[in-house]
Design an enzyme around this catalytic site. Structure first.
Site, PDB file in Angstrom:
ATOM      1  N   CYS A   1      -4.357  13.167  12.985  1.00 40.19           N
ATOM      2  CA  CYS A   1      -4.909  11.820  12.840  1.00 40.19           C
ATOM      3  C   CYS A   1      -4.760  11.094  14.164  1.00 40.19           C
ATOM      4  CB  CYS A   1      -4.293  11.105  11.654  1.00 40.19           C
ATOM      5  SG  CYS A   1      -2.949  10.027  11.971  1.00 40.19           S
TER       6      CYS A   1
ATOM      7  N   ILE B   1       8.159   6.629  17.124  1.00 38.50           N
ATOM      8  CA  ILE B   1       7.874   7.353  15.866  1.00 38.50           C
ATOM      9  C   ILE B   1       6.655   8.266  16.014  1.00 38.50           C
ATOM     10  CG2 ILE B   1       7.465   7.127  13.368  1.00 38.50           C
ATOM     11  CD1 ILE B   1      10.171   5.936  14.221  1.00 38.50           C
TER      12      ILE B   1
ATOM     13  N   ASP C   1       4.518   0.430  12.148  1.00 43.83           N
ATOM     14  CA  ASP C   1       3.298  -0.151  11.581  1.00 43.83           C
ATOM     15  C   ASP C   1       3.096  -1.615  11.979  1.00 43.83           C
ATOM     16  OD1 ASP C   1       2.795   2.257  10.379  1.00 43.83           O
ATOM     17  OD2 ASP C   1       3.358   1.633   8.360  1.00 43.83           O
TER      18      ASP C   1
ATOM     19  N   LYS D   1       0.828  -1.210   0.000  1.00 41.87           N
ATOM     20  CA  LYS D   1       0.000   0.000   0.000  1.00 41.87           C
ATOM     21  C   LYS D   1       0.864   1.262   0.000  1.00 41.87           C
ATOM     22  CE  LYS D   1      -1.637   1.695   4.037  1.00 41.87           C
ATOM     23  NZ  LYS D   1      -1.416   3.115   4.376  1.00 41.87           N
ATOM     24  N   ASN D   2       1.838   1.304   0.910  1.00 41.49           N
ATOM     25  CA  ASN D   2       2.589   2.545   1.083  1.00 41.49           C
ATOM     26  C   ASN D   2       3.580   2.815  -0.041  1.00 41.49           C
ATOM     27  OD1 ASN D   2       1.104   3.174   3.265  1.00 41.49           O
ATOM     28  ND2 ASN D   2       2.640   2.614   4.803  1.00 41.49           N
TER      29      ASN D   2
ATOM     30  N   ARG E   1      -8.612  -0.007   4.621  1.00 42.70           N
ATOM     31  CA  ARG E   1      -7.698   0.950   3.992  1.00 42.70           C
ATOM     32  C   ARG E   1      -6.409   0.262   3.572  1.00 42.70           C
ATOM     33  NH1 ARG E   1      -6.794   6.303   7.159  1.00 42.70           N
ATOM     34  NH2 ARG E   1      -5.497   6.421   5.317  1.00 42.70           N
TER      35      ARG E   1
ATOM     36  N   ARG F   1      -4.313  10.829   4.153  1.00 42.66           N
ATOM     37  CA  ARG F   1      -3.401  11.973   4.300  1.00 42.66           C
ATOM     38  C   ARG F   1      -2.232  11.968   3.311  1.00 42.66           C
ATOM     39  NH1 ARG F   1       0.021  13.015   7.843  1.00 42.66           N
ATOM     40  NH2 ARG F   1      -1.279  14.492   8.971  1.00 42.66           N
TER      41      ARG F   1
ATOM     42  N   ARG G   1       1.195  14.533  13.361  1.00 48.18           N
ATOM     43  CA  ARG G   1       1.658  14.341  11.988  1.00 48.18           C
ATOM     44  C   ARG G   1       1.701  15.637  11.168  1.00 48.18           C
ATOM     45  NH1 ARG G   1      -0.760   8.884   9.602  1.00 48.18           N
ATOM     46  NH2 ARG G   1       1.206   8.866   8.484  1.00 48.18           N
ATOM     47  N   PRO G   2       2.568  16.567  11.545  1.00 51.92           N
ATOM     48  CA  PRO G   2       2.694  17.807  10.770  1.00 51.92           C
ATOM     49  C   PRO G   2       3.331  17.544   9.401  1.00 51.92           C
ATOM     50  CG  PRO G   2       4.415  17.689  12.436  1.00 51.92           C
ATOM     51  CD  PRO G   2       3.526  16.493  12.668  1.00 51.92           C
ATOM     52  N   VAL G   3       3.281  18.558   8.525  1.00 55.98           N
ATOM     53  CA  VAL G   3       3.897  18.428   7.196  1.00 55.98           C
ATOM     54  C   VAL G   3       4.958  19.519   6.980  1.00 55.98           C
ATOM     55  CG1 VAL G   3       2.042  17.179   6.023  1.00 55.98           C
ATOM     56  CG2 VAL G   3       1.928  19.681   6.188  1.00 55.98           C
ATOM     57  N   ASP G   4       5.476  20.066   8.098  1.00 55.24           N
ATOM     58  CA  ASP G   4       6.459  21.149   7.995  1.00 55.24           C
ATOM     59  C   ASP G   4       7.686  20.751   7.175  1.00 55.24           C
ATOM     60  OD1 ASP G   4       6.841  19.348  10.143  1.00 55.24           O
ATOM     61  OD2 ASP G   4       8.210  20.710  11.154  1.00 55.24           O
ATOM     62  N   LEU G   5       8.142  19.514   7.334  1.00 53.38           N
ATOM     63  CA  LEU G   5       9.353  19.092   6.606  1.00 53.38           C
ATOM     64  C   LEU G   5       9.091  18.992   5.108  1.00 53.38           C
ATOM     65  CD1 LEU G   5      10.541  16.270   9.059  1.00 53.38           C
ATOM     66  CD2 LEU G   5      11.275  18.651   8.971  1.00 53.38           C
TER      67      LEU G   5
HETATM   68  C1  EPZ Z   1       4.620   6.796   6.646  1.00 53.96           C
HETATM   69  O1  EPZ Z   1       3.939   7.893   7.224  1.00 53.96           O
HETATM   70  C2  EPZ Z   1       3.619   5.680   6.501  1.00 53.96           C
HETATM   71  N1  EPZ Z   1       2.520   6.119   5.665  1.00 53.96           N
HETATM   72  C3  EPZ Z   1       3.087   5.284   7.881  1.00 53.96           C
HETATM   73  O2  EPZ Z   1       2.207   4.181   7.720  1.00 53.96           O
HETATM   74  C4  EPZ Z   1       4.273   4.865   8.749  1.00 53.96           C
HETATM   75  O3  EPZ Z   1       3.814   4.580  10.050  1.00 53.96           O
HETATM   76  C5  EPZ Z   1       5.307   5.986   8.801  1.00 53.96           C
HETATM   77  O4  EPZ Z   1       5.701   6.367   7.448  1.00 53.96           O
HETATM   78  C6  EPZ Z   1       6.561   5.603   9.554  1.00 53.96           C
HETATM   79  O5  EPZ Z   1       7.124   4.454   9.015  1.00 53.96           O
HETATM   80  C7  EPZ Z   1       2.629   6.091   4.354  1.00 53.96           C
HETATM   81  O6  EPZ Z   1       3.638   5.703   3.788  1.00 53.96           O
HETATM   82  C8  EPZ Z   1       1.429   6.504   3.585  1.00 53.96           C
HETATM   83  P1  EPZ Z   1       6.909  10.067   8.686  1.00 53.96           P
HETATM   84  P2  EPZ Z   1       4.575   9.334   7.218  1.00 53.96           P
HETATM   85  O7  EPZ Z   1       6.857  11.321   7.908  1.00 53.96           O
HETATM   86  O8  EPZ Z   1       5.328   9.516   5.962  1.00 53.96           O
HETATM   87  C9  EPZ Z   1       7.224  13.478  12.032  1.00 53.96           C
HETATM   88  C10 EPZ Z   1       0.168   3.027   7.866  1.00 53.96           C
HETATM   89  O9  EPZ Z   1      -0.410   2.477   8.817  1.00 53.96           O
HETATM   90  N2  EPZ Z   1       7.105  14.479  10.938  1.00 53.96           N
HETATM   91  O10 EPZ Z   1       8.085   9.161   8.485  1.00 53.96           O
HETATM   92  O11 EPZ Z   1       3.491  10.301   7.542  1.00 53.96           O
HETATM   93  C11 EPZ Z   1       5.902  12.695  12.217  1.00 53.96           C
HETATM   94  O12 EPZ Z   1       4.965  13.412  12.967  1.00 53.96           O
HETATM   95  C12 EPZ Z   1       0.803   4.386   8.029  1.00 53.96           C
HETATM   96  O13 EPZ Z   1       0.240   2.521   6.726  1.00 53.96           O
HETATM   97  C13 EPZ Z   1       7.262  15.827  11.215  1.00 53.96           C
HETATM   98  O14 EPZ Z   1       7.492  16.218  12.361  1.00 53.96           O
HETATM   99  O15 EPZ Z   1       5.568   9.223   8.450  1.00 53.96           O
HETATM  100  C14 EPZ Z   1       6.406  11.431  12.877  1.00 53.96           C
HETATM  101  O16 EPZ Z   1       6.551  11.640  14.256  1.00 53.96           O
HETATM  102  C15 EPZ Z   1       0.509   4.983   9.353  1.00 53.96           C
HETATM  103  N3  EPZ Z   1       7.128  16.733  10.196  1.00 53.96           N
HETATM  104  C16 EPZ Z   1       7.790  11.219  12.250  1.00 53.96           C
HETATM  105  O17 EPZ Z   1       8.152  12.486  11.682  1.00 53.96           O
HETATM  106  C17 EPZ Z   1       6.872  16.332   8.909  1.00 53.96           C
HETATM  107  O18 EPZ Z   1       6.772  17.201   8.018  1.00 53.96           O
HETATM  108  C18 EPZ Z   1       7.830  10.171  11.134  1.00 53.96           C
HETATM  109  O19 EPZ Z   1       6.769  10.399  10.228  1.00 53.96           O
HETATM  110  C19 EPZ Z   1       6.737  14.963   8.624  1.00 53.96           C
HETATM  111  C20 EPZ Z   1       6.860  14.042   9.659  1.00 53.96           C
END
Ligand code: EPZ
Length: 428
Positions: A120, A332, A310, A22-23, A402, A96, A125-129
């Site tokens: 969520c 995480i 996950d 999926k991912n 999902r 998302r 889960r911010p998107v600042d990065l």
């Molecule tokens: C991906 O989410 C996966 N989703 C998640 O799977 C998975 O749990 C996660 O990676 C970690 O492996 C998809 O691929 C669609 P991150 P993602 O950005 O990309 C922080 C599932 O069940 N962060 O690696 O959103 C964030 O809050 C899902 O299939 C910021 O601070 O994860 C977290 O604490 C759930 N700012 C950490 O980084 C940002 O801009 C890692 O998140 C982005 C992230």
């Protein structure tokens, strides 16, 4: 709303075919925005999340054709012309990762308006990065009324970006934008998940020049245009790990086929320490547990190749009936223990303090009504239900749909007593 009923106690025997990841699939689908030629994705999972993204991509101008034949499931995505660069809230909030259309839209059309995804259940889960990376690539970004307005009328340009935190989504988003930027982009401290390498290799098959994906630094030489390609989605490592733990929980012998053993070394390490037999086969893995009670082991979630967040909920389910106390640390996401109180409804002994859960194994779980709170949490309840005495009824299974394709059928084929009760009350 559908529910899933599990009658615990059946051993699992047989084979479970693993679907495409999926991912990976949803990021590969977003890559179709980068070219006017068709992108053919094979080994596609059919899931609610791929449907949600398909709906958004169609709105943006991508024609999508799905075929399910003997060669597996395929999706043909053809974005001959982008008719809109607007991703509305009602579509982005359903899934998302839809937010990741921002970079490709910007790279292809020079502008985009994309809804912020919002919070969520597993964390803020911010998107600042993501936004910092797009700014570094030369985009001007404004935010108002819940929307990101991004502009790069003269195109994106290569940059050196070092992420302060390792993020899967931000790494993928930067990659999707950088392939069409002018010049060289160096991405440092990137995530190394197999899905990132899959995306990079697919982009290369489309004519991009990406090196280093799967390691800590990715280098992208921008190209002016990408072309069509055919790409096979990698197997779903989370689905693989989930069924491996289902077998360990229920007992039995099952081969998981069409998957990759090497994606899950840290899970196999923990499962073996708990007393499960795990062996690589030529196209996947064989899992056995006969008789003996599992031993409690500790785990800490980490970025890849560490233990995947996950798979944390599923491992917690496994530990609920192990011998001893298991300490599970989630590093995480800040709120990813929503399954703990639901598992407690089945008789599990779990105490949560901040990012740490202590699970003391009990002799027997007992079936009850429980509620799914997110995708992986919901499947941990199914796993627990496989070993619980009597019937476990899981509601809100739309979370499960999902990310797990034909779950009842796959488990049922191995002898599990799992049935879906449709919202209208009919059983399937
Ligand atoms: C991906 O989410 C996966 N989703 C998640 O799977 C998975 O749990 C996660 O990676 C970690 O492996 C998809 O691929 C669609 P991150 P993602 O950005 O990309 C922080 C599932 O069940 N962060 O690696 O959103 C964030 O809050 C899902 O299939 C910021 O601070 O994860 C977290 O604490 C759930 N700012 C950490 O980084 C940002 O801009 C890692 O998140 C982005 C992230």
């Amino acid at each position: 709303m559908d529910r899933i009923a599990i009658e615990g106690g059946a051993r699992l025997e047989g084979e479970i075919p693993i679907s495409g990841a999926k991912n990976s699939a949803i990021k590969l689908m977003a890559a179709s925005l980068l070219t006017s030629e068709p992108l053919r994705l094979t080994n596609m999972p059919r899931l609610a999340d791929t449907r949600f993204l398909g709906k958004l991509l169609r709105r943006l101008g991508v024609e999508i054709t799905e075929t399910d034949g003997e060669q597996g499931s395929e999706t043909l995505l053809h974005g001959a012309e982008i008719v809109s660069s607007f991703a509305p809230y009602d579509l982005v909030r359903q899934m998302r990762a839809s937010f990741n259309v921002l970079g490709p839209l910007l790279a292809r059309t020079g502008h985009a308006k994309v809804s912020l995804p919002g919070g969520c259940t597993i964390g803020a889960r911010p998107v600042d990065l993501h936004l910092q990376a797009l700014s570094a690539l030369g985009a001007s970004i404004d935010m108002h009324e819940g929307y990101v307005y991004a502009q790069a009328p003269r195109g994106l340009r290569g940059a050196e970006i070092e992420f302060p935190v390792v993020s899967v989504g931000a790494t993928e988003h930067a990659l999707l934008a950088a392939v069409l930027a002018e010049g060289r982009t160096v991405l440092k401290r990137v995530a190394q998940e197999p899905e990132i390498e899959d995306l990079a290799l697919c982009l290369n098959a489309m004519g991009a020049k990406v090196e280093g994906a799967g390691a800590d630094t990715i280098i992208v030489e921008g190209v002016s245009k990408l072309h069509g390609a055919t790409w096979s989605v990698i197997p779903d490592r989370i689905e693989t790990g989930t069924y491996a733990m289902a077998v360990a929980m229920a007992g039995g012998e099952v081969r998981l086929t069409g998957t990759r053993f090497d994606f899950l070394e840290s899970l196999w390490d923990r499962m073996r320490a708990a007393g499960v037999d795990v062996a690589a086969t030529n196209d996947g893995v064989e899992i056995k547990r006969n008789g003996a009670r599992l031993k409690a082991v500790d785990l800490t979630t980490e970025v890849y190749p560490g233990f995947a967040t996950d798979l944390q909920a599923q491992f917690m389910a496994l530990m609920t009936m192990a011998d001893g106390e298991s300490v599970i640390r989630e590093t995480i996401f800040e709120n990813r223990f929503m399954h703990a109180p639901e598992l407690a409804r089945l008789g599990a002994d779990i105490s949560v303090h901040g990012g740490e859960a202590r699970v003391t194994g009990v002799d027997q779980l007992v079936g009850a009504e429980v509620m799914a709170t997110d995708l992986r949490a919901s499947v941990s309840l199914v796993i627990a239900g496989l070993a619980a005495k009597g019937e476990t009824m899981v509601s809100r299974v739309y979370h499960l749909d999902r990310g797990f394709e034909r779950l009842e059928e796959k488990l049922g084929a191995c002898g599990a007593k799992v049935r879906r009760i449709k919202g209208d009350g009919e059983e399937h």
